[in-house]
Design a protein around this motif. Structure first.
Motif, mmCIF file in Angstrom:
data_model
loop_
_atom_site.group_PDB
_atom_site.id
_atom_site.type_symbol
_atom_site.label_atom_id
_atom_site.label_comp_id
_atom_site.label_asym_id
_atom_site.label_seq_id
_atom_site.Cartn_x
_atom_site.Cartn_y
_atom_site.Cartn_z
ATOM 1 N N HIS A 292 14.523 -19.541 3.682
ATOM 2 C CA HIS A 292 14.025 -20.474 2.666
ATOM 3 C C HIS A 292 12.538 -20.272 2.384
ATOM 4 O O HIS A 292 11.861 -19.501 3.056
ATOM 5 N N ASN A 293 12.049 -20.984 1.341
ATOM 6 C CA ASN A 293 10.791 -20.612 0.710
ATOM 7 C C ASN A 293 9.557 -21.478 0.977
ATOM 8 O O ASN A 293 8.452 -21.026 0.660
ATOM 9 N N ILE A 369 2.968 -17.335 2.611
ATOM 10 C CA ILE A 369 3.987 -16.932 3.588
ATOM 11 C C ILE A 369 5.236 -17.778 3.385
ATOM 12 O O ILE A 369 5.180 -19.005 3.464
ATOM 13 N N ALA A 370 6.356 -17.152 3.104
ATOM 14 C CA ALA A 370 7.619 -17.888 3.015
ATOM 15 C C ALA A 370 7.994 -18.406 4.400
ATOM 16 O O ALA A 370 7.492 -17.919 5.421
ATOM 17 N N SER A 382 10.369 -9.096 -0.572
ATOM 18 C CA SER A 382 10.633 -10.290 -1.383
ATOM 19 C C SER A 382 9.885 -10.254 -2.715
ATOM 20 O O SER A 382 10.390 -10.754 -3.717
ATOM 21 N N VAL A 383 8.702 -9.678 -2.745
ATOM 22 C CA VAL A 383 7.899 -9.589 -3.960
ATOM 23 C C VAL A 383 8.191 -8.259 -4.660
ATOM 24 O O VAL A 383 8.347 -7.227 -4.005
ATOM 25 N N GLY A 384 8.281 -8.268 -5.981
ATOM 26 C CA GLY A 384 8.503 -7.022 -6.714
ATOM 27 C C GLY A 384 9.942 -6.572 -6.746
ATOM 28 O O GLY A 384 10.220 -5.399 -7.002
ATOM 29 N N TYR A 402 6.764 -13.784 -6.527
ATOM 30 C CA TYR A 402 6.403 -14.584 -5.358
ATOM 31 C C TYR A 402 7.293 -14.269 -4.160
ATOM 32 O O TYR A 402 8.319 -13.605 -4.274
ATOM 33 N N ASN A 403 6.883 -14.776 -3.028
ATOM 34 C CA ASN A 403 7.545 -14.505 -1.759
ATOM 35 C C ASN A 403 8.714 -15.467 -1.593
ATOM 36 O O ASN A 403 8.575 -16.540 -1.021
ATOM 37 N N THR A 404 9.868 -15.081 -2.116
ATOM 38 C CA THR A 404 11.050 -15.927 -2.045
ATOM 39 C C THR A 404 12.163 -15.213 -1.282
ATOM 40 O O THR A 404 12.491 -14.067 -1.568
#
Length: 561
Positions: A292-293, A369-370, A382-384, A402-404
């Motif tokens: 989770h985020n 930080i997720a 997670s990014v890109g 974003y860091n998801t």
């Protein structure tokens, strides 16, 4: 040069000596011939983005068609199979200035750098072990040997997890089904058609299901879109409701899903849900779920999400993948403060510098930080990541900013799909062990140290995980387990390989290790086995263990190489 006849005359007085030298000469000549024919792979960089080197194919080789006669003179000395721009192994200022080359000699790179220094500024030879890759024909801008007929996107997140190295062994198997418990997606979409079945209708969820299914198993080598990790695997889809009883997940398992991706979560624990997950696990199905985020700023590593934090579930959070060092991607806020973004193996998306001095050690911004916690098992990019949802709904080629963790999770699920595709009778009880043993350790990064114990075994390496499966169940291979540190978890591993080597790896404190080998176990330098009073280290040789099925390789000749 001495001819064979002259050599015979020279050694006629000593026939034994003649025969020894004749054999040596033949061996030398054979080896020289083999070396001369060996393909050379390398990257080479030009000074300017505007440089375009044009070639045309003739009889299986490339001929330079540009106007630079001096360059043509050099290139025409060699047989060239590939000379193309790539984003692979190229970031920052080199992103649009890097070429991938295959030629018949390593001397080509040296010739280009020495004789044409006005065009080329640096290069790097590719090692033999790194040539064991396979790429589909829709591999985006980082493609090298595979070309690209799909979307023109930077798929370096797949390079980061070494997907082409995994695809060398397997690209998936239609009989291996990946369960997607997420939003709705069209099973007749070009990326999913002919390989997907929906068991339960779901909500559209802004197209979230499209992205999740695409990252795990979008069809590859179809001249369209982008490949998922296990792109030849099948897909079973359901919704993401019923958090107390998970009847939807149980149904996926009963219908044959070997791995279920859960890019959703809740903070509420249900004992009934844990019981169902145990049933699913005992049925041989692996559940992979998003950690989770919410940011570290909010959770401080103390908040658990479910199903990720249930027992018998692999919990995933995010790690960065693009730039090698903070100095290679310095950005500036409006205030003038410098920061770095998406730095390889860092657990946060952005980081600042003490006293705004980029020469000082970076510190990760906790808000980037997720969610991390002690139940996280592994990290993935997670990014890109490519958002197939945006292409479906807006016809836009967008990447995640974003860091998801919902995007990180299907990369792990796809990896598990590849593991079962390569060796269908892989014990499900050993899947998590292989993922963790093959992960890239990130403990050495100073900026990560405040979060130690909360980011699992490190960064997913799909290529190493699949290679380890290949080694484990091949009696002619050596299985290497190295460069890791573990102070918890239960590790169970069975190997048929002729030797399993442990090197520069620690199992201590609460870590348990149960390693059973058919032939040999070797403890090499740097191996530390130091359990506490409640933990156990079992290293056993059992010559009677055998393979329960055949390896399902993409190309059967791989075994012979």
């Amino acid at each position: 040069m001495i001819s064979i006849n002259n050599l015979f005359m020279y050694f006629s007085k000593d026939k034994n000596m003649f025969m020894r030298n004749l054999v040596l000469l033949i061996i030398f000549s054979f080896n020289f011939s083999v070396l001369a024919q060996e393909e050379s792979w390398f990257y080479i960089r030009v000074h300017e983005e505007s440089v375009n080197l044009n070639f045309e194919e003739q009889n299986g080789h490339l001929n330079y068609t540009g106007e630079d006669k001096k360059l043509a003179s050099t290139l025409n000395k060699y047989q060239i199979k590939a000379f193309k721009k790539t984003y692979r192994n190229a970031v920052g200022p080199f992103l649009k200035r890097t070429y991938f080359v295959i030629s018949d000699s390593k001397l080509l790179m040296d010739d280009l750098l020495i004789k044409h220094s006005d065009l080329f500024e640096g290069g790097e030879h590719i090692l033999e072990k790194d040539k064991k890759i396979f790429e589909p024909n829709d591999y985006g801008l980082t493609s090298t040997i595979g070309g690209n007929q799909g979307f023109n996107l930077n798929l370096d997140y797949l390079d980061f997890i070494d997907a082409p190295k995994a695809w060398y062994y397997t690209t998936g198997n239609p009989k291996i089904l990946i369960g997607i418990a997420d939003g709705e997606f069209d099973v007749n979409d070009p990326e999913f058609k002919g390989k997907s079945k929906r068991l339960r209708a779901s909500t559209i969820s802004k197209g979230h299901g499209y992205t999740t299914a695409s990252l795990a198993a979008a069809q590859g080598d179809n001249g369209y879109g982008v490949p998922g990790v296990c792109y030849d695997c099948g897909i079973l889809a359901t919704n993401y409701s019923d958090l107390k009883n998970y009847k939807n997940l149980l149904e996926l398992s009963q219908q044959g899903a070997k791995v279920i991706n859960c890019s959703f979560g809740t903070r509420t624990y249900y004992e009934t849900a844990q019981e169902v997950i145990n049933e699913i696990y005992n049925n041989g199905t692996i559940i992979v779920a998003a950690g989770h985020n919410p940011s570290w700023s909010e959770t401080q590593g103390e908040v658990l999400y479910y199903p990720a934090s249930y027992d018998n579930v692999i919990s995933v959070s995010g790690v960065m993948h693009r730039y090698p060092e903070p100095s290679t991607n310095i950005q500036y806020e409006e205030s003038g403060s410098p920061y770095a973004e998406n730095i390889r193996y860092y657990v946060g998306r952005t980081m600042g510098f003490e006293d705004r001095d980029i020469k000082k050690a970076p510190r990760i911004y906790p808000i980037s930080i997720a969610n991390l916690n002690p139940e996280i098992d592994i990290l993935a990019p997670s990014v890109g990541l490519f958002l197939y949802a945006d292409y479906h709904t807006k016809k836009e080629l967008n990447m995640a900013k974003y860091n998801t963790t919902s995007g990180s999770t299907p990369l792990v699920s796809g990896t598990v799909g590849l593991m079962f595709s390569l060796y269908p009778c892989l014990p499900h009880t050993e899947v998590e062990t292989i993922l963790k043993l093959s992960a890239t350790n990130i403990d050495h990064i100073e900026a990560n140290k405040p979060y130690f114990g909360h980011y699992g075994a490190g960064a997913l390496n799909t290529g190493d995980a699949i290679k380890m499966v290949y080694q484990l169940y091949n009696e002619d291979e050596i299985t290497e387990v190295k460069n890791q540190y573990f102070d918890r978890w239960n590790f169970k591993l069975t190997t048929l390989s002729k030797e399993v080597q442990l090197q520069n790896i620690t199992f201590e404190k609460e870590a348990n290790l149960n390693l059973v080998a058919k032939q040999s176990i070797v403890l090499k330098p740097g191996t530390i086995l130091k359990p506490n009073k409640d933990s156990k280290m079992h290293l056993l040789i059992n010559p009677s263990i055998s393979s329960d099925c055949d390896m399902q390789l993409r190309d059967s000749s791989i075994v012979e190489k």
